[in-house]
Scaffold this motif. Sequence first.
Motif, PDB file in Angstrom:
ATOM      1  N   ASN A  12       0.811  -1.213   0.000  1.00 27.92           N
ATOM      2  CA  ASN A  12       0.000   0.000   0.000  1.00 27.92           C
ATOM      3  C   ASN A  12       0.849   1.270   0.000  1.00 27.92           C
ATOM      4  N   CYS A  13       1.810   1.349   0.902  1.00 22.96           N
ATOM      5  CA  CYS A  13       2.548   2.601   1.056  1.00 22.96           C
ATOM      6  C   CYS A  13       4.038   2.464   0.799  1.00 22.96           C
ATOM      7  N   GLY A  14       4.542   1.246   0.637  1.00 16.76           N
ATOM      8  CA  GLY A  14       5.953   1.069   0.337  1.00 16.76           C
ATOM      9  C   GLY A  14       6.868   1.039   1.541  1.00 16.76           C
ATOM     10  N   ALA A  15       6.323   1.134   2.738  1.00 12.24           N
ATOM     11  CA  ALA A  15       7.169   1.071   3.929  1.00 12.24           C
ATOM     12  C   ALA A  15       7.880  -0.278   3.993  1.00 12.24           C
ATOM     13  N   LEU A  16       9.126  -0.236   4.433  1.00  9.22           N
ATOM     14  CA  LEU A  16       9.865  -1.484   4.629  1.00  9.22           C
ATOM     15  C   LEU A  16       9.724  -1.925   6.083  1.00  9.22           C
ATOM     16  N   GLY A  55       5.591  11.192  -1.998  1.00  4.76           N
ATOM     17  CA  GLY A  55       4.268  11.327  -1.400  1.00  4.76           C
ATOM     18  C   GLY A  55       4.172  10.725  -0.015  1.00  4.76           C
ATOM     19  N   LYS A  56       5.275  10.743   0.727  1.00 10.05           N
ATOM     20  CA  LYS A  56       5.280  10.169   2.064  1.00 10.05           C
ATOM     21  C   LYS A  56       5.062  11.253   3.113  1.00 10.05           C
ATOM     22  N   GLU A  57       4.267  10.943   4.095  1.00  6.02           N
ATOM     23  CA  GLU A  57       3.954  11.938   5.118  1.00  6.02           C
ATOM     24  C   GLU A  57       4.428  11.529   6.499  1.00  6.02           C
ATOM     25  N   LYS A  58       5.031  10.376   6.582  1.00  7.63           N
ATOM     26  CA  LYS A  58       5.435   9.878   7.886  1.00  7.63           C
ATOM     27  C   LYS A  58       6.895   9.446   7.834  1.00  7.63           C
ATOM     28  N   ALA A  59       7.650   9.790   8.862  1.00  8.85           N
ATOM     29  CA  ALA A  59       9.060   9.406   8.912  1.00  8.85           C
ATOM     30  C   ALA A  59       9.168   7.893   9.032  1.00  8.85           C
ATOM     31  N   TYR A  60       9.898   7.302   8.099  1.00  9.45           N
ATOM     32  CA  TYR A  60      10.058   5.855   8.114  1.00  9.45           C
ATOM     33  C   TYR A  60      11.054   5.456   7.038  1.00  9.45           C
ATOM     34  N   ILE A  61      11.262   4.147   6.915  1.00 12.01           N
ATOM     35  CA  ILE A  61      12.084   3.632   5.819  1.00 12.01           C
ATOM     36  C   ILE A  61      11.155   3.110   4.732  1.00 12.01           C
ATOM     37  N   TYR A  62      11.370   3.575   3.513  1.00 15.26           N
ATOM     38  CA  TYR A  62      10.509   3.156   2.413  1.00 15.26           C
ATOM     39  C   TYR A  62      11.316   2.527   1.274  1.00 15.26           C
ATOM     40  N   ALA A  63      10.648   1.641   0.557  1.00 17.11           N
ATOM     41  CA  ALA A  63      11.197   1.182  -0.715  1.00 17.11           C
ATOM     42  C   ALA A  63      10.905   2.240  -1.762  1.00 17.11           C
ATOM     43  N   ILE A  64      11.816   2.415  -2.703  1.00 15.64           N
ATOM     44  CA  ILE A  64      11.582   3.394  -3.763  1.00 15.64           C
ATOM     45  C   ILE A  64      10.619   2.822  -4.806  1.00 15.64           C
ATOM     46  N   LYS A  65      10.787   1.552  -5.114  1.00 14.48           N
ATOM     47  CA  LYS A  65       9.858   0.895  -6.037  1.00 14.48           C
ATOM     48  C   LYS A  65       9.270  -0.331  -5.367  1.00 14.48           C
ATOM     49  N   VAL A  66       7.980  -0.530  -5.542  1.00 13.74           N
ATOM     50  CA  VAL A  66       7.342  -1.721  -5.023  1.00 13.74           C
ATOM     51  C   VAL A  66       6.649  -2.433  -6.169  1.00 13.74           C
ATOM     52  N   GLY A  67       6.803  -3.726  -6.203  1.00 17.09           N
ATOM     53  CA  GLY A  67       6.323  -4.646  -7.217  1.00 17.09           C
ATOM     54  C   GLY A  67       5.358  -4.144  -8.257  1.00 17.09           C
ATOM     55  N   GLY A  68       5.507  -4.594  -9.468  1.00 16.98           N
ATOM     56  CA  GLY A  68       4.543  -4.308 -10.499  1.00 16.98           C
ATOM     57  C   GLY A  68       4.922  -3.127 -11.385  1.00 16.98           C
ATOM     58  N   PHE A  69       6.015  -2.456 -11.074  1.00 18.53           N
ATOM     59  CA  PHE A  69       6.447  -1.346 -11.911  1.00 18.53           C
ATOM     60  C   PHE A  69       7.323  -1.846 -13.054  1.00 18.53           C
TER      61      PHE A  69
END
Length: 69
Positions: A12-16, A55-69
Amino acid sequence: MPRRSIFKACRNCGALVKRDADVCPVCGGSTFTDDWEGMVIILDPKESFVAKVLGKEKAYIYAIKVGGF
Ligand SMILES: [Zn+2]
């Protein structure tokens, strides 16, 4: 050993999150994927250009790309 050993990405949001997590701490989602690429750590979303771009609004670790791209 899989290439991406300890993290999986929230679809949904890409968070790791750690592999044993059941719920995403950022969005509360419960679907995850191992198909992700890149990693960005957002510490201060209000000041972060990267956070705005992704488009992230919360401090966290995110993946730059998530499946399906
Ligand atoms: Zn999430």
